[in-house]
Design an enzyme around this catalytic site. Structure first.
Site, PDB file in Angstrom:
ATOM      1  N   ASP A  93      -4.923  -5.581  -9.602  1.00 23.51           N
ATOM      2  CA  ASP A  93      -5.530  -6.189  -8.422  1.00 23.51           C
ATOM      3  C   ASP A  93      -7.013  -5.815  -8.392  1.00 23.51           C
ATOM      4  O   ASP A  93      -7.422  -4.889  -7.703  1.00 23.51           O
ATOM      5  CB  ASP A  93      -4.793  -5.670  -7.171  1.00 23.51           C
ATOM      6  CG  ASP A  93      -5.269  -6.352  -5.904  1.00 23.51           C
ATOM      7  OD1 ASP A  93      -5.616  -7.545  -5.973  1.00 23.51           O
ATOM      8  OD2 ASP A  93      -5.288  -5.683  -4.858  1.00 23.51           O
TER       9      ASP A  93
ATOM     10  N   TYR B 144       0.894  -1.165   0.000  1.00 25.80           N
ATOM     11  CA  TYR B 144       0.000   0.000   0.000  1.00 25.80           C
ATOM     12  C   TYR B 144       0.928   1.210   0.000  1.00 25.80           C
ATOM     13  O   TYR B 144       0.835   2.078   0.833  1.00 25.80           O
ATOM     14  CB  TYR B 144      -0.814  -0.099   1.301  1.00 25.80           C
ATOM     15  CG  TYR B 144      -2.038   0.715   1.478  1.00 25.80           C
ATOM     16  CD1 TYR B 144      -3.031   0.769   0.511  1.00 25.80           C
ATOM     17  CD2 TYR B 144      -2.249   1.411   2.684  1.00 25.80           C
ATOM     18  CE1 TYR B 144      -4.190   1.481   0.725  1.00 25.80           C
ATOM     19  CE2 TYR B 144      -3.402   2.117   2.901  1.00 25.80           C
ATOM     20  CZ  TYR B 144      -4.371   2.146   1.920  1.00 25.80           C
ATOM     21  OH  TYR B 144      -5.540   2.856   2.148  1.00 25.80           O
TER      22      TYR B 144
ATOM     23  N   ARG C  46     -12.741   6.479   5.199  1.00 30.31           N
ATOM     24  CA  ARG C  46     -12.833   6.964   6.578  1.00 30.31           C
ATOM     25  C   ARG C  46     -12.893   8.485   6.555  1.00 30.31           C
ATOM     26  O   ARG C  46     -11.966   9.166   7.005  1.00 30.31           O
ATOM     27  CB  ARG C  46     -11.610   6.508   7.391  1.00 30.31           C
ATOM     28  CG  ARG C  46     -11.472   4.991   7.570  1.00 30.31           C
ATOM     29  CD  ARG C  46     -10.175   4.602   8.288  1.00 30.31           C
ATOM     30  NE  ARG C  46      -8.991   5.029   7.546  1.00 30.31           N
ATOM     31  CZ  ARG C  46      -8.446   4.340   6.537  1.00 30.31           C
ATOM     32  NH1 ARG C  46      -8.955   3.195   6.170  1.00 30.31           N
ATOM     33  NH2 ARG C  46      -7.393   4.810   5.897  1.00 30.31           N
TER      34      ARG C  46
ATOM     35  N   HIS D  84      -2.275   7.354  -3.096  1.00 31.68           N
ATOM     36  CA  HIS D  84      -3.368   6.374  -3.083  1.00 31.68           C
ATOM     37  C   HIS D  84      -3.884   6.152  -1.661  1.00 31.68           C
ATOM     38  O   HIS D  84      -5.107   6.141  -1.429  1.00 31.68           O
ATOM     39  CB  HIS D  84      -2.910   5.042  -3.674  1.00 31.68           C
ATOM     40  CG  HIS D  84      -3.894   3.932  -3.478  1.00 31.68           C
ATOM     41  ND1 HIS D  84      -5.099   3.886  -4.144  1.00 31.68           N
ATOM     42  CD2 HIS D  84      -3.879   2.842  -2.667  1.00 31.68           C
ATOM     43  CE1 HIS D  84      -5.775   2.797  -3.767  1.00 31.68           C
ATOM     44  NE2 HIS D  84      -5.055   2.148  -2.861  1.00 31.68           N
TER      45      HIS D  84
ATOM     46  N   GLU E 189     -10.809   6.197  -7.173  1.00 29.45           N
ATOM     47  CA  GLU E 189     -10.127   7.494  -7.093  1.00 29.45           C
ATOM     48  C   GLU E 189     -10.431   8.366  -8.312  1.00 29.45           C
ATOM     49  O   GLU E 189     -10.689   9.558  -8.181  1.00 29.45           O
ATOM     50  CB  GLU E 189      -8.617   7.278  -6.980  1.00 29.45           C
ATOM     51  CG  GLU E 189      -8.177   6.626  -5.683  1.00 29.45           C
ATOM     52  CD  GLU E 189      -6.719   6.179  -5.752  1.00 29.45           C
ATOM     53  OE1 GLU E 189      -5.844   6.965  -5.387  1.00 29.45           O
ATOM     54  OE2 GLU E 189      -6.471   5.034  -6.196  1.00 29.45           O
TER      55      GLU E 189
ATOM     56  N   TYR F 249     -13.988  -5.417   5.723  1.00 31.80           N
ATOM     57  CA  TYR F 249     -12.546  -5.276   5.955  1.00 31.80           C
ATOM     58  C   TYR F 249     -12.127  -4.921   7.383  1.00 31.80           C
ATOM     59  O   TYR F 249     -10.925  -4.976   7.693  1.00 31.80           O
ATOM     60  CB  TYR F 249     -11.923  -4.309   4.950  1.00 31.80           C
ATOM     61  CG  TYR F 249     -11.877  -2.859   5.360  1.00 31.80           C
ATOM     62  CD1 TYR F 249     -13.019  -2.098   5.382  1.00 31.80           C
ATOM     63  CD2 TYR F 249     -10.673  -2.256   5.720  1.00 31.80           C
ATOM     64  CE1 TYR F 249     -12.979  -0.767   5.747  1.00 31.80           C
ATOM     65  CE2 TYR F 249     -10.618  -0.931   6.090  1.00 31.80           C
ATOM     66  CZ  TYR F 249     -11.775  -0.191   6.101  1.00 31.80           C
ATOM     67  OH  TYR F 249     -11.726   1.133   6.470  1.00 31.80           O
TER      68      TYR F 249
ATOM     69  N   GLN G  51     -15.540  -5.065  -0.099  1.00 27.46           N
ATOM     70  CA  GLN G  51     -14.407  -4.691   0.750  1.00 27.46           C
ATOM     71  C   GLN G  51     -14.825  -3.782   1.908  1.00 27.46           C
ATOM     72  O   GLN G  51     -14.396  -3.972   3.052  1.00 27.46           O
ATOM     73  CB  GLN G  51     -13.359  -3.988  -0.122  1.00 27.46           C
ATOM     74  CG  GLN G  51     -12.063  -3.619   0.561  1.00 27.46           C
ATOM     75  CD  GLN G  51     -11.118  -2.827  -0.363  1.00 27.46           C
ATOM     76  OE1 GLN G  51     -11.366  -2.709  -1.565  1.00 27.46           O
ATOM     77  NE2 GLN G  51     -10.057  -2.280   0.197  1.00 27.46           N
TER      78      GLN G  51
ATOM     79  N   THR H 109      -1.782   0.065  -5.189  1.00 29.26           N
ATOM     80  CA  THR H 109      -2.204   0.964  -6.250  1.00 29.26           C
ATOM     81  C   THR H 109      -1.273   2.158  -6.375  1.00 29.26           C
ATOM     82  O   THR H 109      -0.911   2.779  -5.373  1.00 29.26           O
ATOM     83  CB  THR H 109      -3.617   1.491  -5.970  1.00 29.26           C
ATOM     84  OG1 THR H 109      -4.426   0.372  -5.655  1.00 29.26           O
ATOM     85  CG2 THR H 109      -4.175   2.225  -7.165  1.00 29.26           C
TER      86      THR H 109
END
Lengths: 399, 399
Positions: A223, A118, A132, A123, A348, A234, A230, A334
């Site tokens: 991916d 990540y 969030r 990203h 995005e 998650y 998700q 990403t």
């Protein structure tokens, strides 16, 4: 540079020579090297030259070759460079050139464990804002360690594999209970994947300096992600079904040696990282990706400024003593740049669907059935030469 | 029941006959069946009886056998039962009985993908209280889906493998920055693991009713956990280095058929689950675990009341179309009962170290160097018969 005819814009020039596994008709799959729009069928060439280990190229995967480690990889690269440059090798090689259009490319290697990082700050920031919205987008650990998790190795598929739209649980924020159905927020993630060749011992971390001893090269990674699955699943153990239905990779593995002229220094990291993540020569690669939706260019994510270097990701992955196996694949996460046209996912690019893309007069947010995604990438050297990574493509089939 | 002498308290009676892979001296590892404190060396017995497929037992893993699927598994079980019950087979079998004390047990199968669930309500509640003291312990998704994630398949090791204390990043809640060092909160997780034999197709979910077509049997799992590494790294992508250094499994795979007399109905689930997780015959198994720290019994976690059944976990794992491979392993997650003496991890047993265990006049919280953990389990049938699962053990080495 080569006696082989090469199209001017070929991603696979005479300094690249990526390896892959091809199938010609009903013959057994075996290892080849890409040159221009052709493939060198390596097993018979190596055999004709009476090389030790020619049987490595008669295998249906690169794993046995990858397991040999850096000295053998370098020797093989030297041999390949000679084959395409030396006119004296022409008589041996020419009978074993096969047009890429005549073959079906296979998985280049058997994936052992698949880890997804990540590593792009842009990203992680974008996703933090979207997932969030009420808290700081970048979490407190993000600049101290390359955040990552294990994905499903058994569903890594080669470019060209159709992707069936996944179904599963999803819950709108205001719904009382989840519902079951096909994902409505099917997405991509544009990533660079690192292919581990030489294994390591359980209990023994791999230092940042040992990166090139263990990693053979790179592939392109898409991916695929179901954002609605998700979002509901998650917390607290991370992404699971939102990712595990499929991950596509490009068929040609480009070696670190081919890529090395495109290496760039890692930008300074602030706050400073712990010693096990520090090194004098931390590098990234100057690679630009292009993302096409049904043939339209929709994004051009840049890799060079990604926050965490691949050597740091590998050192982190093993700092607890976790061992590496031949065929381990770890991906960058990403890749997104600061511009809207540099974002590596549709969540995005369209800001969670609220800002659709307009293509051919039609609005696009997440992926529709029948959509085809093609991702390409090229590394650029200071002299302006390019090293192509080929492409990874896939088409969405209905649930 | 058998012409073979069996110790009275043997976990491996004549109805159990678990399969594993043993190494005798410097001979090639191969497949055996456990009976009492001996092993039937299956390859020569099958060969002497001129059985098709005897070479399956000459392999160093069970994978080729596991790939055959349920009809072959049942036929093999019928053959094994006959071997140990029928006095007429004695002359063939007896020369190929090997004392378990004479061999080294190996990994019973090559792990393809490893998934870890979180299926015990009591454990999820305890961990929620410890990791997120300011919010509801059970998250909103927990009763709607079996929460799970992918672990590292390459670091699943057989019982008896020493565990090097992992190092990595950790951060105290009041510290400004993380530090690097050996984990100070090394822990266990007592779990039951399900071994997938028959693969499935990409894009095709496996229903709850197809559980026994795909799953061959079970092993004991100790999912070693570094709580300090985990606490700092796990948001937002889940556990990674806190788990990936090692997962130990028992060497003997007990078949679902051997276990079936210990099946119990799954307790009602409230709220009701979605149709893809529903079934008429959802089952658990009445299995009780025992956890020993340096020989002292410290916990007895009960499996029978675990919230999610193994068929539901499998249906959930594949509902998005993710395919199964031979050798996939999925584990229940830590098994904890409502009593303190039934908790399946030290973070729960000692309430994050605040309530140490007193053994031999010494306080114990998390694992110290040199500590040996042994986990055993037995399934119990309504008639009081037991089916042993053997044991999984490991000793902590210093970092």
């Amino acid at each position: 540079m080569s006696w082989i005819d090469l199209p001017a814009d070929s991603p696979f020039g005479p300094d690249n020579l990526p390896l892959g596994v091809f199938r010609l008709g009903d013959e057994e799959p075996r290892v080849g090297a890409a040159i221009g729009d052709q493939i060198i069928d390596l097993a018979p060439v190596a055999s004709a030259q009476m090389l030790d280990g020619s049987q490595l190229f008669a295998q249906p995967s690169l794993n046995d070759f990858l397991a040999l480690g850096r000295p053998a990889w370098s020797a093989t690269r030297g041999w390949l460079l000679e084959l395409v440059r030396n006119e004296n090798d022409r008589d041996t090689v020419e009978p074993h050139l096969i047009p890429q259009s005549a073959v079906t490319m296979q998985m280049p290697f058997e994936v052992a464990d698949y880890v997804d990082f990540y590593a792009s700050e842009q990203h992680a920031t974008n996703l933090g804002r979207l997932f969030r919205p009420d808290s700081e987008p970048l979490l407190p650990n993000w600049k101290h360690l390359p955040v990552g998790y294990h994905g499903r190795a058994g569903t890594v598929v080669p470019s060209g594999t159709d992707i069936v739209r996944p179904s599963g649980q999803q819950k709108a924020p205001d719904a009382a209970a989840p519902t079951y159905g096909p994902s409505q927020r099917l997405d991509i993630e544009v990533e660079l994947g690192y292919v581990v060749g030489a294994p390591s011992q359980l209990g023994q971390p791999v230092s940042v300096d040992a990166f090139e001893e263990h990693v053979y090269g790179v592939v392109l990674v898409n991916d695929w992600s179901a954002r609605d699955l998700q979002a509901w699943e998650y917390v607290p153990l991370g992404p699971f079904l939102g990712k595990s239905f499929a991950t596509s990779i490009s068929p040609w593995v480009v070696s670190l040696e081919a890529l090395s002229p495109a290496a760039v220094p890692l930008p300074p990291q602030d706050p400073p990282v712990l010693p096990y993540l520090s090194g004098e020569n931390l590098k990234n690669y100057d690679i630009t990706f292009q993302v096409f939706l049904n043939g339209h260019l929709v994004s051009s994510p840049p890799y060079r400024d990604i926050y965490w270097s691949p050597a740091q990701m590998l050192a982190h992955l093993t700092v607890n003593g976790a061992s590496l196996r031949t065929g381990d694949l770890y991906a960058s996460g990403t890749i997104s740049g600061p511009e809207r046209t540099q974002r590596g996912s549709f969540i995005e690019l369209t800001w969670a669907g609220r800002e659709p893309l307009l293509l051919d007069g039609k609005e696009h947010t997440f992926l529709a059935d029948g959509d085809k995604i093609t991702i390409t990438a090229k590394a650029t050297t200071p002299t302006g030469a390019t090293i192509g990574l080929g492409e990874v493509a896939g088409t969405i089939l209905p649930a």
